[in-house]
Scaffold this active site. Structure first.
Site, PDB file in Angstrom:
ATOM      1  N   CYS A  23      12.564  50.515   1.252  1.00  0.00           N
ATOM      2  CA  CYS A  23      13.420  51.299   2.045  1.00  0.00           C
ATOM      3  C   CYS A  23      14.351  50.538   2.771  1.00  0.00           C
ATOM      4  CB  CYS A  23      12.438  52.030   2.974  1.00  0.00           C
ATOM      5  SG  CYS A  23      11.285  53.216   1.928  1.00  0.00           S
ATOM      6  N   GLY A  49      17.001  51.065  -1.378  1.00  0.00           N
ATOM      7  CA  GLY A  49      16.511  52.554  -1.811  1.00  0.00           C
ATOM      8  C   GLY A  49      17.384  53.501  -2.219  1.00  0.00           C
ATOM      9  N   ASN A 123      10.025  51.338   6.619  1.00  0.00           N
ATOM     10  CA  ASN A 123      10.332  50.574   5.550  1.00  0.00           C
ATOM     11  C   ASN A 123       8.894  49.723   5.582  1.00  0.00           C
ATOM     12  OD1 ASN A 123      11.779  47.554   5.132  1.00  0.00           O
ATOM     13  ND2 ASN A 123      10.972  48.663   3.721  1.00  0.00           N
ATOM     14  N   GLY A 124       8.291  49.673   4.354  1.00  0.00           N
ATOM     15  CA  GLY A 124       6.959  48.986   4.389  1.00  0.00           C
ATOM     16  C   GLY A 124       5.785  49.772   3.740  1.00  0.00           C
ATOM     17  N   CYS A 256       8.204  38.081   4.457  1.00  0.00           N
ATOM     18  CA  CYS A 256       8.278  38.128   3.128  1.00  0.00           C
ATOM     19  C   CYS A 256       9.207  37.528   2.272  1.00  0.00           C
ATOM     20  CB  CYS A 256       8.385  39.728   2.664  1.00  0.00           C
ATOM     21  SG  CYS A 256       9.191  39.998   0.926  1.00  0.00           S
ATOM     22  N   TYR A 262      15.106  38.258  -3.844  1.00  0.00           N
ATOM     23  CA  TYR A 262      15.534  39.192  -4.891  1.00  0.00           C
ATOM     24  C   TYR A 262      16.013  40.381  -3.948  1.00  0.00           C
ATOM     25  CZ  TYR A 262      16.021  43.584  -7.469  1.00  0.00           C
ATOM     26  OH  TYR A 262      16.514  44.819  -8.204  1.00  0.00           O
ATOM     27  N   CYS A 402       2.560  43.770  -4.764  1.00  0.00           N
ATOM     28  CA  CYS A 402       3.093  43.767  -3.480  1.00  0.00           C
ATOM     29  C   CYS A 402       2.267  44.929  -2.719  1.00  0.00           C
ATOM     30  CB  CYS A 402       4.710  43.733  -3.237  1.00  0.00           C
ATOM     31  SG  CYS A 402       4.861  43.935  -1.395  1.00  0.00           S
ATOM     32  N   CYS A 453       4.841  35.192   3.505  1.00  0.00           N
ATOM     33  CA  CYS A 453       4.216  36.231   2.722  1.00  0.00           C
ATOM     34  C   CYS A 453       4.719  35.891   1.344  1.00  0.00           C
ATOM     35  CB  CYS A 453       4.266  37.488   3.255  1.00  0.00           C
ATOM     36  SG  CYS A 453       3.238  38.484   1.769  1.00  0.00           S
TER      37      CYS A 453
HETATM   38  P1  AMP Z   1      11.282  42.908 -15.856  1.00  0.00           P
HETATM   39  O1  AMP Z   1      11.940  43.562 -16.986  1.00  0.00           O
HETATM   40  O2  AMP Z   1      10.251  43.847 -15.334  1.00  0.00           O
HETATM   41  O3  AMP Z   1      10.990  41.534 -16.106  1.00  0.00           O
HETATM   42  O4  AMP Z   1      12.392  42.927 -14.580  1.00  0.00           O
HETATM   43  C1  AMP Z   1      12.964  41.753 -14.387  1.00  0.00           C
HETATM   44  C2  AMP Z   1      14.200  41.999 -13.540  1.00  0.00           C
HETATM   45  O5  AMP Z   1      14.119  43.093 -12.655  1.00  0.00           O
HETATM   46  C3  AMP Z   1      14.969  41.025 -12.870  1.00  0.00           C
HETATM   47  O6  AMP Z   1      16.348  40.838 -13.382  1.00  0.00           O
HETATM   48  C4  AMP Z   1      15.060  41.100 -11.408  1.00  0.00           C
HETATM   49  O7  AMP Z   1      16.047  40.776 -10.843  1.00  0.00           O
HETATM   50  C5  AMP Z   1      14.626  42.642 -11.306  1.00  0.00           C
HETATM   51  N1  AMP Z   1      13.811  42.819 -10.253  1.00  0.00           N
HETATM   52  C6  AMP Z   1      12.821  42.067  -9.653  1.00  0.00           C
HETATM   53  N2  AMP Z   1      11.824  42.858  -8.874  1.00  0.00           N
HETATM   54  C7  AMP Z   1      12.395  43.765  -8.773  1.00  0.00           C
HETATM   55  C8  AMP Z   1      11.926  44.933  -7.949  1.00  0.00           C
HETATM   56  N3  AMP Z   1      11.038  45.048  -7.186  1.00  0.00           N
HETATM   57  N4  AMP Z   1      12.751  46.068  -8.188  1.00  0.00           N
HETATM   58  C9  AMP Z   1      13.717  46.210  -9.016  1.00  0.00           C
HETATM   59  N5  AMP Z   1      14.247  45.313  -9.862  1.00  0.00           N
HETATM   60  C10 AMP Z   1      13.476  44.117  -9.731  1.00  0.00           C
END
Ligand code: AMP
Length: 478
Positions: A23, A49, A123-124, A256, A262, A402, A453
Site C-alpha cells: 500500500c 498499490g 501500509n504494512g 525493509c 524493488y 514477507c 529487515c
Molecule cells: P517471478 O516470475 O515470480 O519470478 O517474478 C519475478 C518478477 O516479479 C521480477 O521481474 C520482479 O521485478 C517482480 N517482483 C518481485 N517482487 C514482486 C512483488 N512483490 N510484486 C510484484 N512483482 C514483483
C-alpha cells in the site's frame, strides 16, 4: 460489498493465499485543496498499490470518504473530488493479490467513535491481528472488513485514554508487525511507524501545511519540501498548528531492504537513502561478484534498470535497452484467467531484435520470485536471436515470505526456497545465473543485517511471526 467467501477463514480474516497488502498512504493537514492534493499524492504512489484507491477528508466535524476498486485516475474525477470538502485529507492505494473484488477492504476505513469520527489508512501487515481480533470479537466487537488494519481502529475506539494520540499509542503497543499508518481525527492527522520502522513514511511541508507520504516522490509532484522521516516508534500529529512528535515505543530500526531492491520508486529517498543510488550500487556489486563475458548489459524494464546501469558502469560492458515494456498494461487485464495470464509477460515485454540479435547479453533483473517471468523472458530473447544469456539478479535468492506487507507467495511457491541456483538456471534456461550475495547487498545498502529487515532473503524475521501465521503459510511442517 463483495467479499470472496472462499478466501475467508472461520475467524473472519483472510488466508495468506487470499489477502496480502502492498500500500501507499498520503496525508495533508491544512489546505484549501486537501482532496485534490491527496489525489495528486496518490497518483505518485500508484506503484505501491493498484487494486483500490480512496480519500477521506475532515470537514468541520464530519469525515467523508470516497473509495473504489481501480487506479487513482479511474476512481477519482472532478465530481467525486468535489464530494470531499475539508482542509484535512488522508488517502490510500491498495494492492492485494485476491482475484475477487474487495471493495469492503478498500481504505481509508472510517469509524464513528465516542471520540468523534476516525479514518485510518495503513501500509504494512500486522502479524498478531488475528489474535487481537478474536479477543475483541469475544467482547462484542463487530468487524466490517476482513483486513488486519481494522483492529487498530477498534483498539483506539475502545481506549479510555483522554485523547486520540494517547489512545493510538496504547493501540500500537498492542499490535505487532510492520506498519506505517495515518489516522484522521477531530484532533488532527496522526502518522505513526512501527518500532522497527519496516515500512517508510516521510514528512514534508507544502505552502505551510504539513504533509505525509509513504515516499518522497509524492512530495516532488505536489511541490512540497521533504522535512524528515517519521521515526520508528514515533507518533506525529499534523495540524494547522504544525507538527509535534512523541515516542510510543523504543525504536529498534530494521527498515525493509526490499523497498530499495524493488518496491519503492527510484526517484524517492527512502530511509534517508536514494533508491536509485542503492539499486546502482547493488548492480555494481553484482558485477564484481558475478562478472560475465558479454557484449551488452540489458535490463528487465522497469525493475532492473538502475541495477543494470550499475552493472554496466562497473563492468565496462555497454548498457542497451534490449527489452521494451508496454506501459499501458493494466493489472486487471492480465490477472484473471489462466488462459490470458499465459500471455502476461508478452503483453508487458518485447525484445528489440535489432539490438540483441547475435549478441551475448547480461540480463539484469531485481529478483526472481517464482521464476516464471525470467523463464519467459529468456525464451523470448532466444527467439529474438540472442546468442548467450547470463542472468544476473540484483538481490539474493528470495527464500521466505514477507509477513510485513510486501506481496510474496508462500515458501512452497518460491523457487529459491526449493531449488539450488543450478536448478534455477536450468529452469529459466539461462547460460549462467548469478545472484547478489546477502553481504554484498547489505554493504551496498550501508546497513548491517541486525539493523535491516532482509527476512525475504534470510528467513530471519525481526518481529516474531506467530506460529499460526506460519502454519497458514505452510512454512512449518505439521
Ligand atoms: P517471478 O516470475 O515470480 O519470478 O517474478 C519475478 C518478477 O516479479 C521480477 O521481474 C520482479 O521485478 C517482480 N517482483 C518481485 N517482487 C514482486 C512483488 N512483490 N510484486 C510484484 N512483482 C514483483
Amino acid at each position: 460489498m463483495n467479499v470472496s467467501r472462499e478466501a475467508l477463514t472461520s475467524d473472519g480474516m483472510e488466508t495468506r493465499g487470499g489477502f496480502r497488502d502492498e500500500c501507499g498512504i498520503f496525508g495533508i493537514a491544512d489546505s484549501e485543496d486537501a482532496a485534490n492534493i491527496a489525489y495528486l499524492g496518490l497518483y505518485a504512489l500508484q506503484h505501491r498499490g493498484q487494486e483500490s484507491a480512496g480519500i477521506a477528508t475532515l470537514d468541520g466535524e464530519l469525515v467523508r470518504v470516497e473509495r473504489e476498486m481501480g487506479y487513482v485516475a479511474d476512481v477519482f474525477d472532478e465530481a467525486r473530488l468535489s464530494r470531499l470538502p475539508g482542509r484535512a485529507a488522508i488517502g490510500h492505494v491498495r494492492y492485494s493479490t485476491a482475484g475477487a473484488s474487495h471493495l469492503a477492504n478498500a481504505q481509508p476505513i472510517v469509524f464513528a467513535t465516542g471520540r468523534g469520527p476516525l479514518a485510518l489508512a495503513h501500509n504494512g501487515n500486522l502479524v498478531n491481528a488475528r489474535e487481537i481480533r478474536r479477543r475483541l470479537e469475544q467482547s462484542g466487537a463487530l468487524f466490517t472488513t476482513t483486513s488486519d488494519s481494522e483492529v487498530i481502529l477498534h483498539l483506539v475506539a475502545r481506549s479510555k485514554a483522554p485523547d486520540v494520540a494517547s489512545a493510538l499509542a496504547e493501540a500500537l503497543l498492542d499490535v505487532q508487525g510492520g506498519y506505517s499508518i495515518l489516522v484522521l481525527s477531530l484532533e488532527g492527522i496522526f502518522a505513526a511507524r512501527d518500532p522497527h520502522g519496516i515500512r517508510p513514511l516521510s514528512l514534508g511541508t507544502r505552502e505551510g501545511s504539513p504533509v505525509v507520504a509513504s515516499e518522497t516522490c509524492a512530495f516532488d509532484l505536489i511541490e512540497a519540501r521533504f522535512e524528515r522521516d517519521v521515526e520508528p516508534g514515533e507518533i506525529v500529529r499534523l495540524s494547522r498548528a504544525g507538527v509535534t512528535g512523541r515516542r510510543f515505543a523504543i525504536a529498534n530500526s530494521t527498515p525493509c531492504i526490499f523497498e530499495h531492491v524493488y518496491f519503492a520508486r527510484p526517484d524517492s529517498t527512502v530511509f534517508g537513502k536514494s533508491v536509485a543510488a542503492s539499486r546502482e550500487a547493488f548492480g555494481a556489486r553484482l558485477a564484481r561478484e558475478h562478472p560475465a563475458e558479454a557484449d551488452l548489459v540489458v535490463p528487465v524494464p522497469d525493475s532492473g534498470m538502475y541495477a543494470a546501469l550499475g552493472y554496466a558502469r562497473e563492468s565496462g560492458i555497454p548498457f542497451a535497452l534490449g527489452l521494451v515494456r508496454n506501459h499501458y498494461v493494466g493489472r486487471t487485464f492480465i490477472e484473471p484467467k489462466q488462459a490470458i495470464r499465459h500471455f502476461g509477460v508478452k503483453v508487458k515485454l518485447n525484445p528489440v531484435r535489432d539490438v540483441v540479435e547475435g549478441k551475448r547479453i547480461v540480463l539484469v533483473d531485481d529478483s526472481i520470485v517464482r521464476g516464471t517471468t525470467s523463464k519467459k523472458i529468456v525464451r523470448m530473447l532466444r527467439e529474438a536471436g540472442v546468442r548467450e544469456i547470463h542472468m544476473r539478479v540484483s538481490s539474493p535468492p528470495t527464500m521466505a515470505s514477507c509477513h510485513y506487507g510486501i506481496d510474496t507467495p508462500t515458501r512452497r511457491e518460491l523457487i529459491a526456497a526449493n531449488s539450488s541456483v543450478e536448478e534455477i538456471r536450468q529452469f529459466i534456461g539461462a547460460d549462467s545465473l548469478g545472484y547478489l550475495s546477502t553481504e554484498g547487498m547489505l554493504e551496498a545498502f550501508g546497513r548491517p543485517l541486525q539493523a535491516t529487515c532482509a527476512a525475504c532473503f534470510t528467513g530471519v524475521y525481526p518481529v516474531e511471526i506467530p506460529e499460526e501465521e506460519l502454519e497458514k503459510e505452510g512454512a512449518v511442517a505439521r
